[in-house]
Design a protein around this motif. Structure first.
Motif, PDB file in Angstrom:
ATOM      1  N   ASN A 193      39.479  47.294  51.953  1.00 53.57           N
ATOM      2  CA  ASN A 193      41.125  47.860  52.505  1.00 53.57           C
ATOM      3  C   ASN A 193      42.102  47.945  51.518  1.00 53.57           C
ATOM      4  O   ASN A 193      43.141  48.481  52.262  1.00 53.57           O
ATOM      5  N   THR A 194      41.794  48.178  50.336  1.00 52.59           N
ATOM      6  CA  THR A 194      42.831  48.715  49.486  1.00 52.59           C
ATOM      7  C   THR A 194      42.207  49.402  48.274  1.00 52.59           C
ATOM      8  O   THR A 194      41.086  49.142  47.735  1.00 52.59           O
ATOM      9  N   ASP A 195      43.107  50.540  47.940  1.00 56.58           N
ATOM     10  CA  ASP A 195      42.729  51.052  46.448  1.00 56.58           C
ATOM     11  C   ASP A 195      43.182  50.375  45.189  1.00 56.58           C
ATOM     12  O   ASP A 195      42.797  50.915  44.342  1.00 56.58           O
ATOM     13  N   LEU A 196      43.802  49.244  45.363  1.00 59.20           N
ATOM     14  CA  LEU A 196      44.276  48.534  44.123  1.00 59.20           C
ATOM     15  C   LEU A 196      43.228  47.837  43.780  1.00 59.20           C
ATOM     16  O   LEU A 196      42.208  47.262  44.685  1.00 59.20           O
ATOM     17  N   PRO A 197      42.874  47.512  42.475  1.00 56.74           N
ATOM     18  CA  PRO A 197      41.886  46.807  41.969  1.00 56.74           C
ATOM     19  C   PRO A 197      42.176  45.327  42.191  1.00 56.74           C
ATOM     20  O   PRO A 197      43.508  44.907  41.885  1.00 56.74           O
ATOM     21  N   LEU A 198      41.409  44.394  42.682  1.00 56.75           N
ATOM     22  CA  LEU A 198      41.694  43.072  42.386  1.00 56.75           C
ATOM     23  C   LEU A 198      41.101  42.565  41.114  1.00 56.75           C
ATOM     24  O   LEU A 198      39.792  42.527  40.812  1.00 56.75           O
ATOM     25  N   VAL A 199      41.970  41.974  40.176  1.00 54.82           N
ATOM     26  CA  VAL A 199      41.743  41.816  39.047  1.00 54.82           C
ATOM     27  C   VAL A 199      41.063  40.573  38.667  1.00 54.82           C
ATOM     28  O   VAL A 199      40.533  40.458  37.466  1.00 54.82           O
ATOM     29  N   CYS A 200      41.170  39.708  39.479  1.00 53.03           N
ATOM     30  CA  CYS A 200      40.710  38.260  39.147  1.00 53.03           C
ATOM     31  C   CYS A 200      40.716  37.480  39.941  1.00 53.03           C
ATOM     32  O   CYS A 200      41.059  37.840  41.439  1.00 53.03           O
ATOM     33  N   ASN A 201      39.649  36.382  39.936  1.00 56.56           N
ATOM     34  CA  ASN A 201      39.781  35.213  41.015  1.00 56.56           C
ATOM     35  C   ASN A 201      39.751  33.779  40.330  1.00 56.56           C
ATOM     36  O   ASN A 201      39.305  33.609  39.273  1.00 56.56           O
ATOM     37  N   GLN A 202      40.911  33.141  40.895  1.00 58.11           N
ATOM     38  CA  GLN A 202      41.093  31.771  40.252  1.00 58.11           C
ATOM     39  C   GLN A 202      40.438  30.725  41.183  1.00 58.11           C
ATOM     40  O   GLN A 202      40.847  30.484  42.162  1.00 58.11           O
ATOM     41  N   SER A 203      39.295  30.053  40.617  1.00 59.06           N
ATOM     42  CA  SER A 203      38.852  29.265  41.160  1.00 59.06           C
ATOM     43  C   SER A 203      38.179  28.159  40.272  1.00 59.06           C
ATOM     44  O   SER A 203      38.116  28.202  38.952  1.00 59.06           O
ATOM     45  N   GLN A 204      37.607  27.094  40.759  1.00 63.94           N
ATOM     46  CA  GLN A 204      37.147  25.932  39.967  1.00 63.94           C
ATOM     47  C   GLN A 204      35.945  26.100  39.099  1.00 63.94           C
ATOM     48  O   GLN A 204      34.897  26.851  39.755  1.00 63.94           O
ATOM     49  N   LEU A 205      35.973  25.935  38.007  1.00 67.55           N
ATOM     50  CA  LEU A 205      34.823  26.166  37.044  1.00 67.55           C
ATOM     51  C   LEU A 205      34.878  25.222  35.838  1.00 67.55           C
ATOM     52  O   LEU A 205      35.924  25.141  35.253  1.00 67.55           O
ATOM     53  N   SER A 206      33.936  24.451  35.636  1.00 70.62           N
ATOM     54  CA  SER A 206      34.085  23.552  34.162  1.00 70.62           C
ATOM     55  C   SER A 206      32.797  22.841  34.175  1.00 70.62           C
ATOM     56  O   SER A 206      31.797  23.078  34.971  1.00 70.62           O
ATOM     57  N   LEU A 207      32.652  22.163  32.865  1.00 73.76           N
ATOM     58  CA  LEU A 207      31.129  21.391  32.809  1.00 73.76           C
ATOM     59  C   LEU A 207      31.161  20.507  34.092  1.00 73.76           C
ATOM     60  O   LEU A 207      30.096  20.078  34.096  1.00 73.76           O
ATOM     61  N   ASP A 208      32.130  20.038  34.468  1.00 72.33           N
ATOM     62  CA  ASP A 208      32.209  18.934  35.678  1.00 72.33           C
ATOM     63  C   ASP A 208      31.779  19.741  37.112  1.00 72.33           C
ATOM     64  O   ASP A 208      31.632  19.047  37.864  1.00 72.33           O
ATOM     65  N   HIS A 209      31.935  21.189  37.055  1.00 70.47           N
ATOM     66  CA  HIS A 209      31.630  21.753  38.255  1.00 70.47           C
ATOM     67  C   HIS A 209      30.877  23.058  37.884  1.00 70.47           C
ATOM     68  O   HIS A 209      31.567  24.143  37.734  1.00 70.47           O
TER      69      HIS A 209
END
Length: 295
Positions: free
Chosen positions: A173-189
């Motif tokens: 719905n937009t011409d703007l790029p979505l540059v990132c997603n901040q979400s959980q990630l680690s050795l524990d997840h």
């Protein structure tokens, strides 16, 4: 071979410093003290700071802004990420008193303006929708974000805690790029490494900003002592550095969003971000925290 990061999310940084717990540090509530702390991190090459409108019920953005107001030159040396779209139950003005999401055009427009004032910034480097909202009207929200970018209030946009189809619907719905997603990630997840989420980030050019990269600080309890001791002896890295090195080795080079404000912990994390683990050790750590052998 060193990992190659996804292009798009700039400035390139080994760590992002999360400001969620800023209000829990009384020694940093004075503008001059916080400005000194921020300046010291910038001198270490760490220039990106992560906020959200709900951190400390808004206090974290205000405290950070007070430090920049006291030392205006510092504002030119930092990049700020902030997020909006969550209303905690205690902030719900309706009779229902329920936590809910407000990824609404008018709400996000107001949140951007409020963040600029609180943070004492002329521009937010990266603005994120904090959580996927089932009631999101993607076209209306996209227009607000596009206006914020075209007016110079925001440099670039992204999302937080979105699944691939959720960010793809907004992106359509937009011409703007979505540059990132901040979400959980680690050795524990580690689940997102095995369900296609990682590959979706890579396919769509979304930089992964990994929150809780130290797994809540309890990795020493999850990794057998003999494995941890041997890993430390082989690499010279402590527990924090090992966790960050492990994370940064994932394709696309996820950027850890470190919640600690302890300079020693930050130094260890930075050391890990600049280190490369032997592949067998990477898998041995994975095997340890998952408590099962690699298939």
């Amino acid at each position: 071979m060193q990992n190659t990061p996804i292009e798009g999310f700039t400035p390139e940084t080994p760590l992002i410093l999360g400001m969620m717990r800023l209000h829990d540090h009384p020694e940093l509530t004075r503008p001059a003290k916080l400005a000194d702390w921020v300046s010291a991190r910038v001198d270490e090459g760490l220039t990106v700071f992560d906020h959200a409108d709900i951190y400390g019920a808004g206090e974290c953005e205000r405290l950070f802004g007070d430090a920049l107001r006291a030392h205006p030159a510092l504002a030119k040396r930092v990049r700020v990420i902030t997020k909006a779209g969550i209303v905690p139950a205690g902030k719900d003005r309706s009779p229902w008193q329920v936590k809910h999401y407000r990824a609404e055009a008018g709400y996000l427009e107001s949140a951007i303006n409020k963040a600029l004032a609180s943070l004492a910034l002329e521009q937010i480097d990266t603005f994120l929708i904090h959580r996927p909202d089932p009631l999101l009207q993607a076209g209306e929200v996209a227009r607000v974000l596009e206006n914020a970018v075209s007016s110079g209030k925001v440099r670039q946009i992204g999302v937080s805690n979105f699944l691939p189809d959720q960010w793809r619907w907004l992106a359509r719905n937009t011409d703007l790029p979505l540059v990132c997603n901040q979400s959980q990630l680690s050795l524990d997840h580690t689940g997102p490494l095995f369900d296609g989420t990682l590959e979706a980030h890579l396919t769509d050019g979304m930089r992964w900003l990994a929150w809780s990269p130290l797994g809540g600080g309890n990795l020493a309890e999850r990794i057998p002592a003999d494995v941890l001791d041997r890993a430390q002896q082989e690499t010279g890295l402590d527990e924090t550095a090992l966790a960050i090195a492990w994370l940064r080795q994932i394709p696309g080079t996820p950027v850890p969003v470190l919640g600690s404000m302890n300079p020693d912990r930050i130094h260890s994390a930075l050391q890990g971000a600049q280190s490369l683990l032997p592949r067998p050790l990477w898998y041995r750590l994975l095997e340890s925290v998952r408590n099962r052998a690699v298939a």
